[in-house]
Each structure stands twice: as C-alpha cells, then as structure tokens.
Design an enzyme around this catalytic site. Structure first.
Site: not given
Ligand code: UD1
Length: 433
Positions: A22-23, A397, A305, A117, A122
């Site tokens: 998915k991701n 989803r 996850d 979610c 985030r």
């Molecule tokens: C992606 C995955 C999600 C998974 C997550 C962590 C997708 C669509 N979703 O989410 O299923 O749970 O990776 O493996 O691929 N953060 C910041 N600033 C930012 C971005 C992130 O502080 O600009 C923090 C987040 O709050 C979190 C950490 O970094 O604590 C990791 O987040 P991130 O890897 O970015 O997750 P997603 O890409 O949202």
C-alpha cells in the site's frame, strides 16, 4: 455501516498470498505524473486508499485505468492542473505526495493538508523544509499547502526526524530539480527503495535508497515504463501474527522475507516457529506465546504499523510484555477495545504494559484506525465466542479482501452489510457494549 462478524477459536491453516505494498502504491501512482508518457503498474492492491487516489489523479487530469486484478495504467501527460480537490485529499494521508510531484512537474502545487488515520499529530514540517531547501516558497493558507518555485535547485537536506513521507516527497520533487540533491537521515523503509527504483525506471537518477543518505541528480524528462510493486510487509506481518495468535500453521506467500526480519525476530522470541523460504514465511503457533518487549522504530526496527496487531499476541502471552510506541502519540486507541475482550493492558503515555491473560472473549468492538482494525480482527480470531468489529471502512483502506483471505485459511469471518444483524443469534455469546 458494514462490520465483521467473527467466530473465534479456530486455528488458521493454509497458504495466504500477499498483495502489493500500500505505502509504495500510494507514492508510485502520483509519481507517474512526473513522466510525459503512460506507465503500467502491476501488483497494485485494490484497496480504498488506492481507489480514492485514482479518483484524485483523475480530478487533476490524469487518465487512470485501475482494475481489481492488480494492474493500473496511468497517463499523466494530460495533467495541467496543479491543485488537488479538497474533499478527496482530506480523506487520505498520501495525497501529500502530489505536492512533491506537482512541484517537480510544474514548479507549483496546492494541496489540502492531508487526512488519514488519526494516530497522533502528523506534522509535515520536514516535507516543507525539503521543498524550501530546493528553492520553493511554501505557505499554508486555509488548510491548503501552497508551494511555488521559479526554479527548483538541488541542495543538501538533513531531516530532523526519520520520515518516510518527507523522504519520498523530497525525492519526488528533486528528481526534476536542477543539479544534485542529497537527503541525509533519510528513511530506509522498503517502500522508499521501491519508489526510488520506480523513479529510476522512469529515467530518474536516484542512488542510495535503503541507506540513510539518498543522492539524486535531477533530469529534464522522465519516460513511461512498466513496474511491479513490492509485496506489502505490513499485510504479511498481520497474517504472520494472526497465524501465531490462533495457534495456526500458515504459509505467508509472495513476500520478501528480509523485509519482515523484525517481525520474525519477535515471533521467534515469543516461542513461535518461523521458517523462511525464498519468497514465503511459514508461521506455526506451536505454544502459548511468551512475553516480549517491543519498541517501534523506523526500518529496520519493528514497524509501528504492526504494533497494534502484535499487542494482541502479547495480550494472550505468558507474562508481562512492554510495548513502547516511539513514532506516534495516539497509537494505543485500540487498547480500550481489547479491554472489552478481557485484555489486561495499562497505557502510560507511549508505553503499554500488557499482562497476558489465558484467553480473550468475544465482544462488540470498534476499529479506531486502520491497524487498530487489523488488531481487532486478530483478537476476534483468537477469542472465545463471537466478536463483531465495527467501523471496518478503516480496514478496507489498507487490506484487500481481508475476510476472503482469512476465510480461505480457515477463519470464520463474515462481512455483514449495513443493517444485517446476527446479534439475535449470538446474543448469548456476545458482550453488549
Ligand atoms: C508512513 C506510513 C505509515 C507508517 C509511517 C511510519 C504511508 C502513506 N504511511 O506515514 O503507514 O505508520 O510511515 O512508518 O506511507 N514527522 C515529523 N515531521 C514531518 C514528518 C514526520 O515530525 O514532516 C514525524 C511523525 O510525526 C512521526 C515520524 O516523523 O513521529 C514518522 O512519520 P513518517 O515516517 O513521516 O510517517 P508517514 O509518512 O506519515
């Protein structure tokens, strides 16, 4: 609202085939728009996030043909719009990848702040930091992120946190920037590597994906291609844990075992039998699981996850397990639902203390997010009696035909349509909320 009706206590047995990640899919589909020609993508999971994304891509002008057989043909050559529709983009997190794509393609993008979610704050500050380093001006107005650049120029970008989304989004913009970009402290998840491989197949020059330093040389033009998405390690891990929790014997097929090493390690620590083949993993729940300590971390650490699914296994383990969630601040919302089923779990901030019980008992529970939903299904499969899981739109989803895949390996699970009610039949077994 549909729900799942599960009669628990049946060990899973047989072979389950895992679909595309998915991701990776939700990043690769918008990435096609960077090319001037159509791309054919195989092994696309037919899940709600992919279907919504296909609609969003059509709204911005792409031609999308998506079928349930796992193939999508996407032509982004006709795209002229640099704005994503508000309602749709709010419905899914990965809509933010259109920011990187449209910024790379047009030098301008307007995307509503993403939905997805609710598992904690985030932020997307690291995405924005990356775009700004490439020369874009980024503003957030009325819930919409507006990014604009006269020229995108490569730069060195250090990520303050390891972020999958920021790493991919910056790659998407940087492949069309002038000169070289380096992302330092990049995420190493398999889907980050998959997106980089896809971009390279379209003619990009991305090196180092899978390490913490990714180097990108911008190109003027990208071509169409055919590409097959990697297997979904989270779907695979979910079935591995379900096999263990039900005392089953399941071959989780069409996977890359290396991507599942942290899950395999924890299942072995809990006393399960795990046998790795070239493209499958067989899990046998040969004894009552032992307690374990788990801390979620970026890849190759234990994935956040799978934290909720494995907490179910801990809840029926011998002894007290400690689970530390280090990525998201609201990822224990499923615990209250597991307590309805007899689990003994205390949550203190980002730590769950899980005292194993003999068995869970069926109850009426509600999914609070995608992986919480998967966890509740596993809980229902292992519980005594009947469980009904509400709010399954979250599960749809990210899991394709989950009830069909589970039924095929011996689970007693049915999708009840809106209004369909088996409560009369099961009233002696089910704990009413
Ligand atoms: C992606 C995955 C999600 C998974 C997550 C962590 C997708 C669509 N979703 O989410 O299923 O749970 O990776 O493996 O691929 N953060 C910041 N600033 C930012 C971005 C992130 O502080 O600009 C923090 C987040 O709050 C979190 C950490 O970094 O604590 C990791 O987040 P991130 O890897 O970015 O997750 P997603 O890409 O949202």
């Amino acid at each position: 609202m549909e729900k799942f009706h599960i009669s628990g206590g049946k060990p899973l047995a047989g072979t389950v085939h895992i679909g595309g990640a998915k991701n990776a899919a939700v990043a690769i589909m918008p990435a096609v728009l960077l090319a001037d020609e159509p791309c054919t993508i195989y092994n696309i999971p037919y899940i709600d996030d992919v279907i919504i994304l296909a609609d969003i891509l059509e709204e911005v002008g792409a031609k999308v043909s998506l079928n349930s057989g796992g193939c999508a043909v996407i032509d982004g050559s006709s795209v002229t719009c640099n704005k994503a529709p508000y309602d749709m983009a709010k419905r899914m997190r990965a809509s933010y990848y259109l920011l990187g794509v449209l910024l790379g393609k047009f030098g301008e993008a307007e995307i509503p702040l993403p939905g997805g979610c609710e598992i904690g704050a985030r932020p997307i500050d690291q995405h924005i930091k990356g775009f700004e380093a490439l020369g874009a001006k980024v503003d957030i107005e009325h819930g919409v992120v507006k990014a604009r650049a006269d020229r995108l120029v490569g730069n060195e970008i250090y990520l303050d946190v390891v972020s999958v989304g920021a790493t991919i989004n910056i790659m998407l913009a940087a492949v069309r920037a002038e000169g070289s970009t380096t992302i330092v402290n990049a995420a190493k998840e398999p889907h980050v590597v998959d997106v980089a491989n896809f971009l390279n197949t379209m003619g990009a020059r991305v090196k180092g994906a899978g390490t913490d330093t990714i180097r990108i040389k911008g190109v003027d033009r990208m071509n169409g291609c055919e590409y097959t998405i990697i297997p979904d390690q989270i779907e695979a891990g979910t079935f591995m844990i379900a096999a263990a929790a039900t005392g089953g014997d399941v071959v989780v097929a069409d996977v890359i075992p290396k991507h599942l090493e942290s899950t395999t390690a924890k299942l072995l620590e809990m006393g399960m039998e795990v046998i790795e083949g070239d493209d499958y993993i067989r899990v046998r729940g040969i004894r009552k699981p032992r307690k374990v300590n788990i801390k979620t971390l970026p890849y190759p650490g234990f994935p956040t996850d799978l934290q909720q699914p494995i907490s179910v296994l801990c809840s029926i383990a011998k002894g007290t397990s400690i689970i530390t969630e280090s990525l998201f601040d609201h990822r224990f919302r499923h615990v209250e639902e597991l307590r309805r089923m007899g689990a003994n779990i205390k949550v203190e901030d980002r730590v769950a203390i899980v005292e194993g019980v003999d068995a869970l008992t069926g109850a009426l529970v509600s999914a609070t997010d995608l992986r919480a939903g998967a966890a509740l299904i596993i809980a229902g499969l292992t519980a005594q009696g009947v469980t009904e899981v509400e709010n399954i739109h979250y599960i749809d989803r990210g899991y394709e035909k989950i009830e069909k895949k589970l039924s095929a390996i011996g689970a007693d699970i049915r999708r009840l349509k809106d209004g369909e009610n088996l409560l009369k039949v099961i009233s002696s077994n089910i704990a009413v909320r």
